[in-house]
Design a protein around this motif. Structure first.
Motif, PDB file in Angstrom:
ATOM      1  N   SER A 176       0.865  -1.182   0.000  1.00 35.63           N
ATOM      2  CA  SER A 176       0.000   0.000   0.000  1.00 35.63           C
ATOM      3  C   SER A 176       0.903   1.233   0.000  1.00 35.63           C
ATOM      4  CB  SER A 176      -0.873   0.008   1.244  1.00 35.63           C
ATOM      5  OG  SER A 176      -0.064   0.249   2.402  1.00 35.63           O
ATOM      6  N   PRO A 177       0.372   2.410  -0.367  1.00 36.28           N
ATOM      7  CA  PRO A 177       1.195   3.621  -0.307  1.00 36.28           C
ATOM      8  C   PRO A 177       1.833   3.851   1.062  1.00 36.28           C
ATOM      9  CG  PRO A 177      -0.779   4.059  -1.570  1.00 36.28           C
ATOM     10  CD  PRO A 177      -0.944   2.676  -0.994  1.00 36.28           C
ATOM     11  N   ASP A 178       1.095   3.601   2.137  1.00 33.98           N
ATOM     12  CA  ASP A 178       1.661   3.797   3.482  1.00 33.98           C
ATOM     13  C   ASP A 178       2.780   2.801   3.766  1.00 33.98           C
ATOM     14  OD1 ASP A 178       0.046   5.951   4.057  1.00 33.98           O
ATOM     15  OD2 ASP A 178      -1.437   4.774   5.161  1.00 33.98           O
ATOM     16  N   ASP A 179       2.580   1.550   3.377  1.00 41.67           N
ATOM     17  CA  ASP A 179       3.626   0.548   3.583  1.00 41.67           C
ATOM     18  C   ASP A 179       4.848   0.846   2.726  1.00 41.67           C
ATOM     19  OD1 ASP A 179       2.145  -0.806   5.456  1.00 41.67           O
ATOM     20  OD2 ASP A 179       1.386  -2.311   4.038  1.00 41.67           O
ATOM     21  N   LEU A 180       4.604   1.288   1.492  1.00 45.63           N
ATOM     22  CA  LEU A 180       5.713   1.637   0.606  1.00 45.63           C
ATOM     23  C   LEU A 180       6.487   2.825   1.170  1.00 45.63           C
ATOM     24  CD1 LEU A 180       7.286   1.310  -2.016  1.00 45.63           C
ATOM     25  CD2 LEU A 180       5.563   2.764  -3.134  1.00 45.63           C
ATOM     26  N   ARG A 181       5.758   3.821   1.670  1.00 44.56           N
ATOM     27  CA  ARG A 181       6.399   4.998   2.262  1.00 44.56           C
ATOM     28  C   ARG A 181       7.295   4.581   3.437  1.00 44.56           C
ATOM     29  NH1 ARG A 181       2.203   7.439   2.775  1.00 44.56           N
ATOM     30  NH2 ARG A 181       2.351   8.810   0.952  1.00 44.56           N
ATOM     31  N   ALA A 182       6.782   3.705   4.304  1.00 39.36           N
ATOM     32  CA  ALA A 182       7.564   3.250   5.451  1.00 39.36           C
ATOM     33  C   ALA A 182       8.810   2.486   4.995  1.00 39.36           C
ATOM     34  CB  ALA A 182       6.700   2.372   6.354  1.00 39.36           C
ATOM     35  N   TYR A 183       8.650   1.656   3.989  1.00 42.85           N
ATOM     36  CA  TYR A 183       9.780   0.886   3.443  1.00 42.85           C
ATOM     37  C   TYR A 183      10.856   1.819   2.879  1.00 42.85           C
ATOM     38  CZ  TYR A 183      12.231  -2.237   0.181  1.00 42.85           C
ATOM     39  OH  TYR A 183      13.194  -2.938  -0.516  1.00 42.85           O
ATOM     40  N   LEU A 184      10.443   2.806   2.089  1.00 43.83           N
ATOM     41  CA  LEU A 184      11.397   3.731   1.480  1.00 43.83           C
ATOM     42  C   LEU A 184      12.060   4.626   2.525  1.00 43.83           C
ATOM     43  CD1 LEU A 184       9.341   4.738  -1.688  1.00 43.83           C
ATOM     44  CD2 LEU A 184      11.289   3.167  -1.590  1.00 43.83           C
ATOM     45  N   LEU A 185      11.300   5.043   3.527  1.00 43.49           N
ATOM     46  CA  LEU A 185      11.894   5.855   4.588  1.00 43.49           C
ATOM     47  C   LEU A 185      12.958   5.061   5.350  1.00 43.49           C
ATOM     48  CD1 LEU A 185       8.761   7.738   5.983  1.00 43.49           C
ATOM     49  CD2 LEU A 185      10.770   8.790   4.887  1.00 43.49           C
ATOM     50  N   ARG A 186      12.744   3.766   5.465  1.00 47.14           N
ATOM     51  CA  ARG A 186      13.694   2.921   6.191  1.00 47.14           C
ATOM     52  C   ARG A 186      14.968   2.672   5.380  1.00 47.14           C
ATOM     53  NH1 ARG A 186      10.158   0.057   8.315  1.00 47.14           N
ATOM     54  NH2 ARG A 186       9.824  -1.448   6.635  1.00 47.14           N
ATOM     55  N   TRP A 187      14.834   2.488   4.050  1.00 45.93           N
ATOM     56  CA  TRP A 187      15.975   2.054   3.261  1.00 45.93           C
ATOM     57  C   TRP A 187      16.508   3.103   2.287  1.00 45.93           C
ATOM     58  CZ3 TRP A 187      18.204  -1.866   5.304  1.00 45.93           C
ATOM     59  CH2 TRP A 187      17.446  -2.812   6.015  1.00 45.93           C
ATOM     60  N   VAL A 188      15.644   3.925   1.718  1.00 44.94           N
ATOM     61  CA  VAL A 188      16.095   4.914   0.734  1.00 44.94           C
ATOM     62  C   VAL A 188      16.482   6.228   1.407  1.00 44.94           C
ATOM     63  CG1 VAL A 188      15.364   6.326  -1.241  1.00 44.94           C
ATOM     64  CG2 VAL A 188      14.783   3.890  -1.157  1.00 44.94           C
ATOM     65  N   ALA A 189      15.722   6.654   2.406  1.00 40.81           N
ATOM     66  CA  ALA A 189      16.002   7.931   3.067  1.00 40.81           C
ATOM     67  C   ALA A 189      17.438   8.032   3.578  1.00 40.81           C
ATOM     68  CB  ALA A 189      15.009   8.168   4.201  1.00 40.81           C
ATOM     69  N   PRO A 190      17.999   7.002   4.245  1.00 35.56           N
ATOM     70  CA  PRO A 190      19.390   7.117   4.705  1.00 35.56           C
ATOM     71  C   PRO A 190      20.379   7.337   3.563  1.00 35.56           C
ATOM     72  CG  PRO A 190      18.291   5.321   5.838  1.00 35.56           C
ATOM     73  CD  PRO A 190      17.368   5.758   4.729  1.00 35.56           C
ATOM     74  N   ALA A 191      20.117   6.744   2.390  1.00 35.21           N
ATOM     75  CA  ALA A 191      21.011   6.940   1.243  1.00 35.21           C
ATOM     76  C   ALA A 191      20.947   8.376   0.740  1.00 35.21           C
ATOM     77  CB  ALA A 191      20.640   5.968   0.124  1.00 35.21           C
ATOM     78  N   VAL A 192      19.741   8.965   0.736  1.00 36.10           N
ATOM     79  CA  VAL A 192      19.583  10.349   0.291  1.00 36.10           C
ATOM     80  C   VAL A 192      20.334  11.295   1.226  1.00 36.10           C
ATOM     81  CG1 VAL A 192      17.922  12.204  -0.139  1.00 36.10           C
ATOM     82  CG2 VAL A 192      17.367   9.851  -0.804  1.00 36.10           C
ATOM     83  N   MET A 193      20.266  11.038   2.532  1.00 36.70           N
ATOM     84  CA  MET A 193      20.907  11.911   3.510  1.00 36.70           C
ATOM     85  C   MET A 193      22.406  11.685   3.620  1.00 36.70           C
ATOM     86  SD  MET A 193      18.448  13.778   4.362  1.00 36.70           S
ATOM     87  CE  MET A 193      19.361  14.728   5.575  1.00 36.70           C
ATOM     88  N   ALA A 194      22.911  10.583   3.097  1.00 41.08           N
ATOM     89  CA  ALA A 194      24.336  10.265   3.228  1.00 41.08           C
ATOM     90  C   ALA A 194      25.228  11.317   2.602  1.00 41.08           C
ATOM     91  CB  ALA A 194      24.620   8.892   2.616  1.00 41.08           C
ATOM     92  N   VAL A 195      24.732  12.022   1.589  1.00 38.21           N
ATOM     93  CA  VAL A 195      25.541  13.045   0.901  1.00 38.21           C
ATOM     94  C   VAL A 195      25.959  14.145   1.865  1.00 38.21           C
ATOM     95  CG1 VAL A 195      25.479  14.837  -0.870  1.00 38.21           C
ATOM     96  CG2 VAL A 195      24.636  12.541  -1.377  1.00 38.21           C
ATOM     97  N   GLU A 196      25.083  14.503   2.792  1.00 36.44           N
ATOM     98  CA  GLU A 196      25.378  15.573   3.739  1.00 36.44           C
ATOM     99  C   GLU A 196      26.603  15.237   4.597  1.00 36.44           C
ATOM    100  OE1 GLU A 196      22.481  18.362   5.830  1.00 36.44           O
ATOM    101  OE2 GLU A 196      21.253  16.584   5.384  1.00 36.44           O
ATOM    102  N   PHE A 197      26.829  13.960   4.817  1.00 38.63           N
ATOM    103  CA  PHE A 197      27.888  13.541   5.728  1.00 38.63           C
ATOM    104  C   PHE A 197      29.101  12.975   4.996  1.00 38.63           C
ATOM    105  CE2 PHE A 197      23.703  12.962   7.741  1.00 38.63           C
ATOM    106  CZ  PHE A 197      23.823  13.928   8.723  1.00 38.63           C
ATOM    107  N   SER A 198      29.075  13.034   3.650  1.00 37.26           N
ATOM    108  CA  SER A 198      30.222  12.538   2.881  1.00 37.26           C
ATOM    109  C   SER A 198      31.163  13.698   2.594  1.00 37.26           C
ATOM    110  CB  SER A 198      29.750  11.897   1.579  1.00 37.26           C
ATOM    111  OG  SER A 198      29.114  12.863   0.754  1.00 37.26           O
ATOM    112  N   GLU A 199      32.351  13.371   2.187  1.00 38.10           N
ATOM    113  CA  GLU A 199      33.346  14.420   1.900  1.00 38.10           C
ATOM    114  C   GLU A 199      33.101  15.022   0.531  1.00 38.10           C
ATOM    115  OE1 GLU A 199      37.215  12.811   2.388  1.00 38.10           O
ATOM    116  OE2 GLU A 199      36.941  12.377   4.494  1.00 38.10           O
TER     117      GLU A 199
END
Length: 199
Positions: A176-199
């Motif tokens: 469902s959209p809610d389940d997909l959102r939770a899945y992406l927040l768990r696995w994709v969101a950290p990858a998106v934010m990783a740029v802020e902490f990379s050199e």
């Protein structure tokens, strides 16, 4: 340029001819959900070879029709993500919205998820240009989060590849959209934010 057909009003140049062919395809897809070279030729009063001169395959024509039709979709996407300044949340919402809407948008569905799918070219120049336009509609200050042009393009490619996997195999049963959102927040969101902490 061929002057026959065209309902008695031939185009004045090749650009106009191409534009009228695409417009006819857009109208037919909107009315029927799909179209063919023969149907477009018939609608314009020309022979199929005339359409083939500008679009050598039905895939090429359907993709051009999809590109012509993305404006309304991008407007809806921008409204959906309006006010989301967090890059991870914005990307996740963009993916969820796109996966939810494309099956209901006949022009985009044919390009990305239908019988004449272009998912094999999801990271093509045209798809990347669409993705860049899409992500630049987000209310995110990308430079402030470490994204220069090169990294933003990489993020777009990543986002397109994530969507490609769901177009090809949505799951059984699909989330469902809610389940997909939770899945992406768990696995994709950290990858998106990783740029802020990379050199």
């Amino acid at each position: 340029m061929a002057r026959r057909g065209w309902g008695g009003t031939p185009p004045t140049n090749d650009d106009e001819a191409s534009s009228r062919i695409v417009a006819a395809a857009v109208d037919l897809i909107g009315a029927r959900g799909t179209t063919s070279i023969a149907e477009v030729a018939d609608a314009l009063g020309v022979i199929r070879q005339t359409v083939y001169r500008y679009f050598p395959t039905v895939d090429a024509l359907l993709q051009a029709a999809a590109v012509r039709s993305v404006g309304a979709f991008l407007d809806r996407l921008a409204a959906h993500v309006h006010g989301i300044g967090d890059p991870a949340e914005a990307v996740v919402e963009g993916i969820v919205f796109t996966l939810d809407q494309v099956p209901r948008a006949p022009h985009l569905r044919l390009m990305l998820a239908g019988e004449h799918s272009h998912t094999e070219a999801i990271a093509s120049g045209q798809a990347m240009a669409f993705g860049m336009t899409m992500i630049q509609r987000f209310d995110v200050d990308w430079p402030a989060h470490g994204y220069d042009e090169a990294r933003l393009r990489e993020l777009v490619e990543f986002q397109l590849r994530i969507m490609q996997s769901f177009f090809i195999s949505p799951g059984d049963p699909p989330r469902s959209p809610d389940d997909l959102r939770a899945y992406l927040l768990r696995w994709v969101a950290p990858a998106v934010m990783a740029v802020e902490f990379s050199e």
